[in-house]
Design a protein around this motif. Structure first.
Motif, PDB file in Angstrom:
ATOM      1  N   ASP A  99       2.446   2.073  -3.343  1.00 38.90           N
ATOM      2  CA  ASP A  99       1.519   2.556  -4.356  1.00 38.90           C
ATOM      3  C   ASP A  99       1.011   3.967  -4.087  1.00 38.90           C
ATOM      4  OD1 ASP A  99       1.531   0.457  -6.161  1.00 38.90           O
ATOM      5  OD2 ASP A  99       0.050  -0.702  -5.017  1.00 38.90           O
ATOM      6  N   GLU A 100       1.377   4.529  -2.940  1.00 36.97           N
ATOM      7  CA  GLU A 100       0.899   5.868  -2.595  1.00 36.97           C
ATOM      8  C   GLU A 100       2.008   6.889  -2.819  1.00 36.97           C
ATOM      9  OE1 GLU A 100      -0.968   6.218   1.205  1.00 36.97           O
ATOM     10  OE2 GLU A 100      -1.932   4.257   1.055  1.00 36.97           O
ATOM     11  N   ARG A 108       0.828  -1.207   0.000  1.00 36.86           N
ATOM     12  CA  ARG A 108       0.000   0.000   0.000  1.00 36.86           C
ATOM     13  C   ARG A 108       0.860   1.253   0.000  1.00 36.86           C
ATOM     14  NH1 ARG A 108      -3.008  -3.120   3.687  1.00 36.86           N
ATOM     15  NH2 ARG A 108      -2.080  -2.016   5.466  1.00 36.86           N
ATOM     16  N   ARG A 156       5.063   8.731  -0.196  1.00 41.73           N
ATOM     17  CA  ARG A 156       5.294   7.955   1.023  1.00 41.73           C
ATOM     18  C   ARG A 156       6.530   7.061   0.901  1.00 41.73           C
ATOM     19  NH1 ARG A 156      -0.205   5.985   3.804  1.00 41.73           N
ATOM     20  NH2 ARG A 156       1.184   6.184   5.596  1.00 41.73           N
TER      21      ARG A 156
END
Length: 333
Positions: free
Chosen positions: A275-276, A272, A279
């Protein structure tokens, strides 16, 4: 082999090889069109845009040192390895110029990449010229046809490895296996390191069995080298590496620390984060916490040990090979 420690001064073999090879390398570049030659000089770190001398030291010169050591392994004077050293340095420079364009990397060695400094089209032209000059250099050397065949095989592997590396970026984070990674790294990085020492040995008159063993050792060294690069690509200091911090994560590169961490219980959370946008720093911290950094360095040590075993099987291999191995694995960590 002990855990990596901070790199110190470059080993003497890098210094003496640079002093031996630089005149021949400069003479080869001088045969290019003046504008293209300036871009080549900029790529090597010799000059600034416009041609004024550069203050920086340029690259480490690992491949040229391996070519020189290859000739010495064959029992020949170091000078026999100079055409091989010039050729692999030209090919390496060509690959970096084109890689920066393909990866969108804007900096190289703490200054604008060639395509940023001169434009994309001129940079492609400069890379093409460096490649052509490498082939010309080897073809003119004693034993040229055989040497060109060795270089051609390495280039085919390099292109294959680079293609896989680019395609990996389009896959999901769990869509690349560690085995695929190792194959890519051997081709993308190991092929040219293996070719460097094998070419030097071939031009020095070594038997085919020795040339083959050295090529395999260089390939293992290349995988170890790439693994250390992966670590530096996430956690390296930009002031030292000349590359942007967390650049590999932003480009979705499937590097070994990431693949290893994705095999841990932290995988769902890490996927996650990866994919952000924005970050990358959190992802880097989680990769280290999940053991990705340690796994990459352990894998690098395994491949270094295999290279050392192959070098040990060649009685005439210079002791400086071990010194160079240690330096490459400890660099900037």
């Amino acid at each position: 082999m002990t855990a990596p420690a901070p790199a110190t001064a470059p080993p003497h073999v890098l210094v003496r090889s640079r002093e031996l090879v630089r005149p021949a390398l400069a003479a080869a570049v001088a045969r290019l069109h003046p504008w293209v030659g300036e871009m080549a000089g900029y790529a090597f770190g010799w000059c600034e845009v416009g041609g004024s001398p550069a203050a920086g030291p340029g690259g480490k010169g690992v491949r040229q040192a391996l070519a020189v050591l290859g000739a010495e392994t064959a029992g020949a004077p170091a000078g026999h390895g100079v055409p091989a050293a010039v050729a692999v340095e030209l090919v390496h420079a060509f690959s970096l110029v084109h890689d920066d364009i393909m990866d969108g990397d804007t900096t190289r060695r703490r200054r604008p990449a060639v395509w940023q400094a001169y434009g994309t089209g001129p940079a492609v032209l400069a890379g093409d010229a460096l490649f052509a000059l490498a082939v010309e250099t080897l073809a003119a050397a004693p034993g040229g046809p055989g040497a060109v065949r060795l270089l051609s095989a390495a280039l085919a592997d390099l292109v294959h490895g680079q293609a896989d590396d680019l395609l990996f970026a389009a896959r999901s984070w769990t869509g690349v296996s560690a085995r695929e990674y190792r194959t890519m790294a051997e081709r993308k990085t190991g092929a040219l390191l293996g070719c460097a020492i094998a070419l030097g040995a071939a031009l020095g008159g070594a038997p085919e069995t020795t040339v083959g063993a050295l090529d395999q050792a260089g390939r293992h060294l290349g995988v170890a080298f790439q693994l250390v690069d992966d670590v530096l690509g996430i956690w390296g200091d930009p002031a030292v590496t000349g590359k942007p911090v967390h650049g590999d994560l932003r480009q979705r590169k499937k590097t070994y620390p990431v693949l290893a961490a994705l095999g841990s219980p932290a995988a769902p959370r890490l996927a996650r984060l990866l994919d952000e946008p924005g970050r990358a720093a959190e992802a880097a911290a989680l990769i280290e916490e999940a053991g990705g950094r340690a796994a990459a360095l352990a894998e690098a040590r395994r491949h270094t040990a295999r290279a050392e075993a192959l070098f040990a099987g060649v009685p005439t291999a210079p002791a400086e090979l071990r010194v160079l191995l240690d330096f490459l694995i400890r660099r900037d960590l």
